[in-house]
Design an enzyme around this catalytic site. Structure first.
Site, mmCIF file in Angstrom:
data_model
loop_
_atom_site.group_PDB
_atom_site.id
_atom_site.type_symbol
_atom_site.label_atom_id
_atom_site.label_comp_id
_atom_site.label_asym_id
_atom_site.label_seq_id
_atom_site.Cartn_x
_atom_site.Cartn_y
_atom_site.Cartn_z
ATOM 1 N N LYS A 195 0.801 -1.197 0.000
ATOM 2 C CA LYS A 195 0.000 0.000 0.000
ATOM 3 C C LYS A 195 0.849 1.268 0.000
ATOM 4 O O LYS A 195 0.348 2.366 -0.210
ATOM 5 C CB LYS A 195 -0.875 0.025 1.268
ATOM 6 C CG LYS A 195 -1.871 -1.087 1.395
ATOM 7 C CD LYS A 195 -2.556 -0.947 2.779
ATOM 8 C CE LYS A 195 -3.476 -2.111 3.045
ATOM 9 N NZ LYS A 195 -4.010 -2.056 4.438
ATOM 10 N N GLY A 196 2.148 1.092 0.242
ATOM 11 C CA GLY A 196 3.027 2.246 0.468
ATOM 12 C C GLY A 196 3.085 3.227 -0.684
ATOM 13 O O GLY A 196 3.382 4.409 -0.493
ATOM 14 N N GLU A 202 7.617 2.382 -6.080
ATOM 15 C CA GLU A 202 7.738 1.929 -4.685
ATOM 16 C C GLU A 202 7.868 3.128 -3.761
ATOM 17 O O GLU A 202 8.340 4.188 -4.179
ATOM 18 C CB GLU A 202 9.019 1.093 -4.541
ATOM 19 C CG GLU A 202 8.814 -0.390 -4.339
ATOM 20 C CD GLU A 202 8.305 -0.810 -2.979
ATOM 21 O OE1 GLU A 202 7.549 -0.061 -2.325
ATOM 22 O OE2 GLU A 202 8.650 -1.922 -2.569
ATOM 23 N N ASP A 203 7.482 2.934 -2.506
ATOM 24 C CA ASP A 203 7.679 3.997 -1.528
ATOM 25 C C ASP A 203 9.142 4.098 -1.115
ATOM 26 O O ASP A 203 9.704 5.182 -1.026
ATOM 27 C CB ASP A 203 6.775 3.786 -0.295
ATOM 28 C CG ASP A 203 6.897 2.386 0.316
ATOM 29 O OD1 ASP A 203 7.647 1.531 -0.218
ATOM 30 O OD2 ASP A 203 6.223 2.136 1.336
ATOM 31 N N ASP A 206 14.886 -0.441 0.555
ATOM 32 C CA ASP A 206 15.714 -0.563 1.760
ATOM 33 C C ASP A 206 16.744 -1.674 1.514
ATOM 34 O O ASP A 206 17.807 -1.419 0.952
ATOM 35 C CB ASP A 206 14.772 -0.866 2.934
ATOM 36 C CG ASP A 206 15.462 -0.932 4.275
ATOM 37 O OD1 ASP A 206 16.648 -0.587 4.348
ATOM 38 O OD2 ASP A 206 14.816 -1.341 5.261
ATOM 39 N N LYS A 241 17.072 4.086 0.629
ATOM 40 C CA LYS A 241 17.823 3.964 1.892
ATOM 41 C C LYS A 241 18.965 2.987 1.617
ATOM 42 O O LYS A 241 18.854 1.791 1.874
ATOM 43 C CB LYS A 241 16.877 3.405 2.972
ATOM 44 C CG LYS A 241 17.295 3.688 4.395
ATOM 45 C CD LYS A 241 16.582 2.759 5.357
ATOM 46 C CE LYS A 241 15.263 3.271 5.849
ATOM 47 N NZ LYS A 241 14.685 2.369 6.888
ATOM 48 N N PHE A 269 13.946 4.758 10.571
ATOM 49 C CA PHE A 269 12.626 4.228 10.233
ATOM 50 C C PHE A 269 11.668 5.398 10.050
ATOM 51 O O PHE A 269 11.390 6.139 10.983
ATOM 52 C CB PHE A 269 12.114 3.273 11.313
ATOM 53 C CG PHE A 269 10.859 2.586 10.886
ATOM 54 C CD1 PHE A 269 10.919 1.467 10.055
ATOM 55 C CD2 PHE A 269 9.609 3.078 11.261
ATOM 56 C CE1 PHE A 269 9.753 0.852 9.628
ATOM 57 C CE2 PHE A 269 8.443 2.458 10.827
ATOM 58 C CZ PHE A 269 8.524 1.335 10.012
ATOM 59 N N VAL A 270 11.199 5.553 8.833
ATOM 60 C CA VAL A 270 10.366 6.725 8.525
ATOM 61 C C VAL A 270 8.917 6.324 8.259
ATOM 62 O O VAL A 270 8.634 5.186 7.863
ATOM 63 C CB VAL A 270 10.922 7.497 7.304
ATOM 64 C CG1 VAL A 270 12.274 8.107 7.626
ATOM 65 C CG2 VAL A 270 11.020 6.604 6.067
ATOM 66 N N ASP A 281 3.932 3.370 6.552
ATOM 67 C CA ASP A 281 3.202 3.140 7.806
ATOM 68 C C ASP A 281 4.086 2.557 8.896
ATOM 69 O O ASP A 281 5.212 2.106 8.656
ATOM 70 C CB ASP A 281 2.059 2.146 7.558
ATOM 71 C CG ASP A 281 2.577 0.719 7.420
ATOM 72 O OD1 ASP A 281 3.545 0.510 6.649
ATOM 73 O OD2 ASP A 281 2.055 -0.186 8.093
HETATM 74 P P1 5GP Z 1 13.104 -3.920 1.189
HETATM 75 O O1 5GP Z 1 12.620 -5.195 0.568
HETATM 76 O O2 5GP Z 1 13.768 -2.976 0.214
HETATM 77 O O3 5GP Z 1 13.961 -4.160 2.409
HETATM 78 O O4 5GP Z 1 11.873 -3.213 1.816
HETATM 79 C C1 5GP Z 1 10.904 -2.591 1.148
HETATM 80 C C2 5GP Z 1 9.715 -2.416 2.077
HETATM 81 O O5 5GP Z 1 10.077 -2.372 3.464
HETATM 82 C C3 5GP Z 1 9.070 -1.107 1.789
HETATM 83 O O6 5GP Z 1 8.147 -1.200 0.742
HETATM 84 C C4 5GP Z 1 8.446 -0.763 3.115
HETATM 85 O O7 5GP Z 1 7.182 -1.365 3.205
HETATM 86 C C5 5GP Z 1 9.352 -1.396 4.156
HETATM 87 N N1 5GP Z 1 10.282 -0.403 4.741
HETATM 88 C C6 5GP Z 1 11.618 -0.346 4.612
HETATM 89 N N2 5GP Z 1 12.141 0.713 5.271
HETATM 90 C C7 5GP Z 1 11.071 1.353 5.837
HETATM 91 C C8 5GP Z 1 10.951 2.542 6.650
HETATM 92 O O8 5GP Z 1 11.901 3.260 6.993
HETATM 93 N N3 5GP Z 1 9.688 2.867 7.029
HETATM 94 C C9 5GP Z 1 8.586 2.132 6.683
HETATM 95 N N4 5GP Z 1 7.412 2.570 7.108
HETATM 96 N N5 5GP Z 1 8.671 1.027 5.921
HETATM 97 C C10 5GP Z 1 9.911 0.637 5.510
#
Ligand code: 5GP
Length: 183
Positions: free
Chosen positions: A42-43, A97-98, A101, A129, A150-151, A157
């Site tokens: 949903k991000g 994507e939002d 990470d 990030k 963590f934002v 969310d």
């Molecule tokens: P990745 O697979 O790149 O580690 O993570 C992607 C997902 O992790 C994002 O779509 C998000 O839902 C969650 N995520 C990663 N870092 C953050 C953060 O700082 N804040 C929030 N709210 N979600 C995060």
């Protein structure tokens, strides 16, 4: 500022300017073509809605929802909860994507969508990030690079809350420990 935040990292005005700039870049890069934005729910919702309005090209919107396994199972294994409605074969596709990470979610999205034979496939993320990256994914468009914090807000969310904040902020430790629901 919301009482559960310790700071605002990116203001509403900065978000607005950053997203508009990205939309203009995309409009230039894909001039004369039609773009398909594939949002990861949903991000993506607030970002994708503003981004789409900043793109001056014919644009299709579609969505996927993934469930990722975290904690002990954090291997990048994800399950598709909601799949695309339309075919992307021979379309120019941008994954929206939002935040990227670890990069594992995006690595999965890229692998999965590639098999559907789009004409082109690129990544567009609001936030990058890079400090915790595990999978080196090619990010063509990113509006902001952020530190390892963590934002929440603007679609992001914590326990389902804070997505509607019009800015990106950093949660207080006390909110992370104490809050589980807004019921
Ligand atoms: P990745 O697979 O790149 O580690 O993570 C992607 C997902 O992790 C994002 O779509 C998000 O839902 C969650 N995520 C990663 N870092 C953050 C953060 O700082 N804040 C929030 N709210 N979600 C995060």
């Amino acid at each position: 500022m919301h009482k559960d935040l310790q700071e605002i990292l990116i203001s509403a005005a900065e978000l607005d300017a950053g997203v508009k700039k990205l939309g203009e870049r995309i409009s230039r890069d894909y001039a004369g073509r039609c773009v398909t934005l594939v949002g990861v729910l949903k991000g993506c919702v607030l970002f994708m809605s503003d981004l789409a309005k900043s793109i001056s090209l014919d644009t299709r919107l579609d969505f996927m929802m993934l469930s990722s396994y975290s904690g002990a199972h954090s291997t990048g294994v994800v399950r598709i909860l909601l799949d695309l409605k339309e075919s992307i074969e021979d379309y120019d596709v941008l994954i929206v994507e939002d935040i990227v990470d670890s990069g594992l979610t995006m690595e999965y999205m890229l692998q999965n969508l590639k098999t559907r034979r789009p004409r082109s496939l690129e990544v567009c993320t609001l936030l990058d990030k890079p400090s915790r990256r595990k999978a080196q994914v090619p990010i063509k468009y990113s509006a902001f690079t952020i530190p390892d914090k963590f934002v929440v807000g603007y679609g992001l969310d914590y326990n389902g809350i804070y997505r509607n904040l019009p800015y990106i902020g950093v949660l207080k430790e006390s909110a992370i420990e104490g809050k589980t629901s807004c019921r």
